[in-house]
Design an enzyme around this catalytic site. Sequence first.
Site, PDB file in Angstrom:
ATOM      1  N   TYR A 146       0.813  -1.219   0.000  1.00  0.00           N
ATOM      2  CA  TYR A 146       0.000   0.000   0.000  1.00  0.00           C
ATOM      3  C   TYR A 146       0.842   1.262   0.000  1.00  0.00           C
ATOM      4  CZ  TYR A 146      -4.460  -2.328   0.961  1.00  0.00           C
ATOM      5  OH  TYR A 146      -5.597  -3.070   0.881  1.00  0.00           O
ATOM      6  N   LYS A 195       3.942 -15.414   3.008  1.00  0.00           N
ATOM      7  CA  LYS A 195       4.154 -16.180   1.772  1.00  0.00           C
ATOM      8  C   LYS A 195       5.654 -16.412   1.664  1.00  0.00           C
ATOM      9  CE  LYS A 195       2.670 -18.064  -2.079  1.00  0.00           C
ATOM     10  NZ  LYS A 195       1.853 -19.290  -2.092  1.00  0.00           N
ATOM     11  N   ASP A 227      -2.091 -18.612   1.250  1.00  0.00           N
ATOM     12  CA  ASP A 227      -3.068 -19.373   0.450  1.00  0.00           C
ATOM     13  C   ASP A 227      -3.715 -20.458   1.299  1.00  0.00           C
ATOM     14  OD1 ASP A 227      -0.542 -20.538   0.500  1.00  0.00           O
ATOM     15  OD2 ASP A 227      -0.558 -21.187  -1.582  1.00  0.00           O
ATOM     16  N   ASP A 251      -5.884  -7.340   4.420  1.00  0.00           N
ATOM     17  CA  ASP A 251      -7.041  -6.753   3.738  1.00  0.00           C
ATOM     18  C   ASP A 251      -7.920  -7.874   3.178  1.00  0.00           C
ATOM     19  OD1 ASP A 251      -8.667  -4.769   2.494  1.00  0.00           O
ATOM     20  OD2 ASP A 251      -7.666  -5.217   0.596  1.00  0.00           O
ATOM     21  N   ASP A 255     -11.719  -9.597   4.857  1.00  0.00           N
ATOM     22  CA  ASP A 255     -13.010  -9.653   4.153  1.00  0.00           C
ATOM     23  C   ASP A 255     -13.555 -11.083   4.173  1.00  0.00           C
ATOM     24  OD1 ASP A 255     -12.956  -6.962   3.423  1.00  0.00           O
ATOM     25  OD2 ASP A 255     -13.662  -7.377   1.385  1.00  0.00           O
TER      26      ASP A 255
HETATM   27  C1  IPM Z   1     -10.141  -1.743   4.160  1.00  0.00           C
HETATM   28  C2  IPM Z   1     -10.435  -1.191   2.792  1.00  0.00           C
HETATM   29  C3  IPM Z   1      -9.300  -0.244   2.387  1.00  0.00           C
HETATM   30  C4  IPM Z   1      -8.019  -1.052   2.407  1.00  0.00           C
HETATM   31  C5  IPM Z   1      -9.499   0.461   1.035  1.00  0.00           C
HETATM   32  C6  IPM Z   1     -10.789   1.264   1.011  1.00  0.00           C
HETATM   33  C7  IPM Z   1      -8.333   1.308   0.649  1.00  0.00           C
HETATM   34  O1  IPM Z   1     -10.596  -2.220   1.882  1.00  0.00           O
HETATM   35  O2  IPM Z   1     -10.045  -0.954   5.125  1.00  0.00           O
HETATM   36  O3  IPM Z   1     -10.019  -2.963   4.291  1.00  0.00           O
HETATM   37  O4  IPM Z   1      -7.710  -1.745   1.434  1.00  0.00           O
HETATM   38  O5  IPM Z   1      -7.307  -1.001   3.411  1.00  0.00           O
HETATM   39 MG    MG Z   2     -10.566  -4.152   2.736  1.00  0.00          MG
END
Ligand code: IPM
Ligand code: MG
Length: 360
Positions: A146, A195, A227, A251, A255
């Site tokens: 990032y 990884k 993975d 990240d 999710d």
């Molecule tokens: C998160 C989001 C952010 C990230 C985006 C919006 C830049 O997906 O906070 O997980 O990737 O960190």
């Molecule tokens: Mg995210």
Amino acid sequence: MNCNIAVIKGDGIGPEVVTQAMKILDAVGEKYGHTFNYEQLLMGGCSIDVHGVPLTDEAVARAKASDAVLLGSIGGNTSTSPWYKLPPEKRPEAGLLKIRKELGLFANLRPAYLYEQLKAACPLKEEIANKGFDMMIMRELTGGLYFGSRKTEEIDGVMTAVDTLTYNENEIRRIAIKGFDIAMKRRKKVTSVDKANVLDSSRLWRKIVEEVAKDYPEVTYEHMLVDNCAMQLVKDPAQFDVVLTENMFGDILSDEASMITGSIGMLASASLNETKFGMYEPSGGSAPDIAGQNKANPIATILSAAMMLRYTFDLDKEADAIEHAVKQVLIEGYRTCDIVSEGTTLVACDEMGDLIKQRI
Ligand code: IPM
Ligand code: MG
């Protein structure tokens, strides 16, 4: 206690869900005798529309001067919003990355917990969901891909893009220490995800995690390739306690972890620096498709406010009160549309806020 909170409602469903969280904080303040002072700041698309940039230096300074930041979400529809025609450093997400970096918020805690009442909303097989899970994803937030240098250029007539993944040992050590510290307060297990079979940055990650682990003899730790971790999260999520990982892997895995809790609308998060300061936000995005329709699930934001009370203000009793109120509402069968299932009662975003408020 007098608490000064910078509030960034942001874009999409951000304003709706943050309004609910503020309502809950005020109810807590009234019951336990605290004052929450809010200062609203702009970040993301709404800041681009007013100031031409996703985050002004003035807003950063005000956020720094507060005790904590409560954030909704930023960004719009990436294919249709005019914000995405701007160069990368002018887009809404650049504001989020800037505030994380400027405030030194290197430790991102994302707790993923399966509520007994939400088993029906969990997409995993019943035999897996029945075992439940309770994990803390500890994501490094100010390094890696990032924040490495990037560019797109034509080399010998071929368009070529480069992103750089850099970690130094200090960045790894400080997040590893946070991970092991949190594990000591939980079930004393750390799964460090990397990884290392391919990446140099992961091999250094592994080495430093091993050094840090020596200071925590009570904590069991293991290394897991990313993975494999993605697979284990859907196969046997109950095995995880603290999942310690770098920015990009965190990240993606967070999710995935949120989805198995039933909905991304359930996942709170805290981003912390070395001090008590933190920024608290739901892990989910701005959900432009349902923005302004009073449909969003405010629970992740409300639980993020609870994390703020716990980590920044040391108000554990008050944080417990919010978490219990959320649980109670779920026990009573109230659900926003993302987690509704047969036999439960569908409620709107603001109704969910009211129901939780009444149970504080
Ligand atoms: C998160 C989001 C952010 C990230 C985006 C919006 C830049 O997906 O906070 O997980 O990737 O960190
Ligand atoms: Mg995210």
